[in-house]
Design an enzyme around this catalytic site. Structure first.
Site, PDB file in Angstrom:
ATOM      1  N   CYS A  60       0.826  -1.220   0.000  1.00 28.66           N
ATOM      2  CA  CYS A  60       0.000   0.000   0.000  1.00 28.66           C
ATOM      3  C   CYS A  60       0.853   1.260   0.000  1.00 28.66           C
ATOM      4  O   CYS A  60       1.667   1.475   0.907  1.00 28.66           O
ATOM      5  CB  CYS A  60      -0.941  -0.011   1.210  1.00 28.66           C
ATOM      6  SG  CYS A  60      -1.945   1.483   1.360  1.00 28.66           S
ATOM      7  N   ARG A  63      -0.079   4.710   3.042  1.00 26.88           N
ATOM      8  CA  ARG A  63      -0.068   4.435   4.477  1.00 26.88           C
ATOM      9  C   ARG A  63       0.209   5.618   5.383  1.00 26.88           C
ATOM     10  O   ARG A  63       0.245   5.467   6.603  1.00 26.88           O
ATOM     11  CB  ARG A  63       0.959   3.323   4.760  1.00 26.88           C
ATOM     12  CG  ARG A  63       0.491   1.981   4.289  1.00 26.88           C
ATOM     13  CD  ARG A  63       1.559   0.925   4.563  1.00 26.88           C
ATOM     14  NE  ARG A  63       2.496   0.787   3.457  1.00 26.88           N
ATOM     15  CZ  ARG A  63       3.634   0.092   3.537  1.00 26.88           C
ATOM     16  NH1 ARG A  63       3.982  -0.466   4.678  1.00 26.88           N
ATOM     17  NH2 ARG A  63       4.423  -0.014   2.474  1.00 26.88           N
ATOM     18  N   TRP A 233      -8.955   5.729   0.087  1.00 25.00           N
ATOM     19  CA  TRP A 233      -9.533   6.363  -1.097  1.00 25.00           C
ATOM     20  C   TRP A 233      -8.732   5.905  -2.300  1.00 25.00           C
ATOM     21  O   TRP A 233      -7.650   5.340  -2.178  1.00 25.00           O
ATOM     22  CB  TRP A 233      -9.535   7.878  -0.976  1.00 25.00           C
ATOM     23  CG  TRP A 233      -8.220   8.468  -0.593  1.00 25.00           C
ATOM     24  CD1 TRP A 233      -7.090   8.568  -1.370  1.00 25.00           C
ATOM     25  CD2 TRP A 233      -7.879   9.033   0.678  1.00 25.00           C
ATOM     26  NE1 TRP A 233      -6.079   9.157  -0.656  1.00 25.00           N
ATOM     27  CE2 TRP A 233      -6.525   9.458   0.607  1.00 25.00           C
ATOM     28  CE3 TRP A 233      -8.584   9.236   1.883  1.00 25.00           C
ATOM     29  CZ2 TRP A 233      -5.877  10.061   1.682  1.00 25.00           C
ATOM     30  CZ3 TRP A 233      -7.914   9.841   2.944  1.00 25.00           C
ATOM     31  CH2 TRP A 233      -6.592  10.244   2.831  1.00 25.00           C
ATOM     32  N   GLU A 238      -5.261   3.507 -10.342  1.00 21.41           N
ATOM     33  CA  GLU A 238      -5.877   2.197 -10.098  1.00 21.41           C
ATOM     34  C   GLU A 238      -7.021   1.966 -11.084  1.00 21.41           C
ATOM     35  O   GLU A 238      -7.248   0.870 -11.569  1.00 21.41           O
ATOM     36  CB  GLU A 238      -6.430   2.113  -8.673  1.00 21.41           C
ATOM     37  CG  GLU A 238      -5.374   2.230  -7.597  1.00 21.41           C
ATOM     38  CD  GLU A 238      -5.985   2.038  -6.226  1.00 21.41           C
ATOM     39  OE1 GLU A 238      -6.300   3.055  -5.575  1.00 21.41           O
ATOM     40  OE2 GLU A 238      -6.184   0.879  -5.823  1.00 21.41           O
TER      41      GLU A 238
HETATM   42  N1  ARG Z   1      -6.831  -1.506  -6.907  1.00 23.46           N
HETATM   43  C1  ARG Z   1      -8.127  -1.812  -6.378  1.00 23.46           C
HETATM   44  C2  ARG Z   1      -9.204  -1.283  -7.317  1.00 23.46           C
HETATM   45  O1  ARG Z   1      -8.893  -0.684  -8.298  1.00 23.46           O
HETATM   46  C3  ARG Z   1      -8.339  -1.240  -4.988  1.00 23.46           C
HETATM   47  C4  ARG Z   1      -7.266  -1.579  -3.972  1.00 23.46           C
HETATM   48  C5  ARG Z   1      -7.271  -0.653  -2.771  1.00 23.46           C
HETATM   49  N2  ARG Z   1      -7.029   0.718  -3.160  1.00 23.46           N
HETATM   50  C6  ARG Z   1      -7.017   1.762  -2.349  1.00 23.46           C
HETATM   51  N3  ARG Z   1      -6.804   2.924  -2.866  1.00 23.46           N
HETATM   52  N4  ARG Z   1      -7.225   1.643  -1.054  1.00 23.46           N
HETATM   53  O2  ARG Z   1     -10.382  -1.428  -7.101  1.00 23.46           O
END
Ligand code: ARG
Length: 366
Positions: A60, A63, A233, A238
């Site tokens: 992560c 953090r 968030w 991602e």
């Molecule tokens: N990578 C994942 C997604 O696109 C989520 C993982 C957790 N991500 C976060 N920003 N807490 O759905």
């Protein structure tokens, strides 16, 4: 169990000395384990354990704020219907009208007497992936197994868009899994729009605001909390560089490049790279416009370095998994790229149990 419990209690008292000398608490914990095969964390231990599990999440990048994780202690809940209801509340509290708050809800742990509940979905919000007769997939190809399972469990299916929210599949302690529709007001979503173009609206692109991981086990001091959904968030990449871009997900780079008039006949036109940039601009622009919290990979990388400094100043070395920390685009333009990390696993931690990964693919025995 004794050893893991003891290490955790000592860690807690070492970092939070206000709770006093650990000797009395250790004696009580050891006696409880001897008598019952398990022990109960105090609310303070539970919250500390959950926060440190986040701190110890080597994959992560986000953090920095580990110590401000909000903790909902719902250890008295183990039946599927209540879990589903409380997950909806989790999403409302975490979504917070757009000001996303890092939050974890902790349901009943596994005990020698009975297992805790389980959520089969890997996240509270997942989009269905429908497999058509010819093998074409509408929606998120990652979730085809779960989509079929939901239908076997009685889900009628959604309207058939590429972004139909799946029901939660919850298994209460010692029960069979059941499916529960999430109420609309629990699912905050952002319709996507590019700042200078209309393809995102035309294609009906959207994504949900809260990434809430729900199939990982929270392990604290030898106790397993298999049902402990948690969220932070989103970071834009991602969604823009993975969920919508990966060839085995929404696979949008080629259609977007064509739409933008790029030369897709040769890799060397860098059409994938240029499409990635525009897709990610659309994601960040849309979340900003909707007033929904989202980090970008440059800012989040800087924050991670601040986290490293802060932790080191407190005498703790931060472990990390380089291949997960480094963002999936413009890697070397972020400072997290230019160094190495130790990847030692510490506890408490969030962990993947193999059976949970099987369930999240919809491959369980139901
Ligand atoms: N990578 C994942 C997604 O696109 C989520 C993982 C957790 N991500 C976060 N920003 N807490 O759905």
């Amino acid at each position: 169990m004794h050893r893991l419990a003891e290490d955790f209690i000592r860690l807690h008292r070492h970092e939070q000395p206000a709770h006093g000398d650990p000797a009395a608490r250790l004696a009580a914990v050891h006696a409880e384990i001897d008598a019952t095969g398990t022990y109960r964390h105090t609310p303070g231990e539970l919250a500390f354990g959950a926060r440190v599990a986040w701190r110890n999440s080597n994959r992560c990048i986000g953090r920095l704020y580990w110590n401000s994780l909000r903790v909902r202690d719902l250890r008295h809940i183990s039946d599927a219907e209540s879990v589903a209801r409380e997950c909806a509340d989790h999403l409302r509290e975490a979504g917070n009208g757009g000001r996303v708050r890092p939050l974890i809800t902790i349901f009943a742990p596994d005990t020698p007497a009975r297992p805790g509940p389980r959520i089969w979905n890997e996240q509270l919000i997942r989009y269905a992936g429908y497999t058509a007769a010819g093998g074409d997939i509408v929606g998120d190809p990652r979730n085809t197994g779960l989509t079929e399972l939901a239908m076997r469990l009685g889900w009628r299916g959604g309207p058939g868009t590429a972004f139909d929210v799946l029901p939660l599949i919850v298994q209460g302690s010692d029960e069979k899994p059941r499916q529960y529709q999430l109420p609309d007001d629990a699912v905050l979503e952002v319709p996507l729009a590019h700042p200078e173009d209309t393809w995102a609206q035309e294609w009906g692109l959207r994504w949900h605001a809260v990434p809430a991981i729900s199939h990982m086990c929270l392990e604290i001091g030898g106790i397993c909390y298999p049902c402990a959904p948690f969220n932070g968030w989103y970071m834009g990449t991602e969604i823009g560089a993975r969920n919508l871009a990966d060839a085995d997900r929404y696979n949008l780079l080629e259609p977007l490049a064509r739409r933008l008039g790029l030369d897709t006949s040769t890799d060397r036109s860098l059409w994938k790279d240029r499409a990635l940039v525009e897709l990610n601009r659309a994601v960040l622009h849309s979340f900003d416009r909707a007033g929904v919290t989202m980090a970008d990979h440059h800012t989040e990388s800087e924050r991670f370095l601040t986290h490293l400094e802060r932790e080191e100043a407190r005498g703790r070395e931060v472990a990390a998994d380089w291949s997960w920390i480094v963002p999936p685009m413009s890697s070397a333009a972020t400072p997290v790229f230019h160094r190495t990390y130790d990847n030692t696993e510490l506890t408490p931690l969030f962990t993947h149990h193999e059976d949970a990964l099987v369930r999240a693919r919809g491959e369980g025995p139901y």
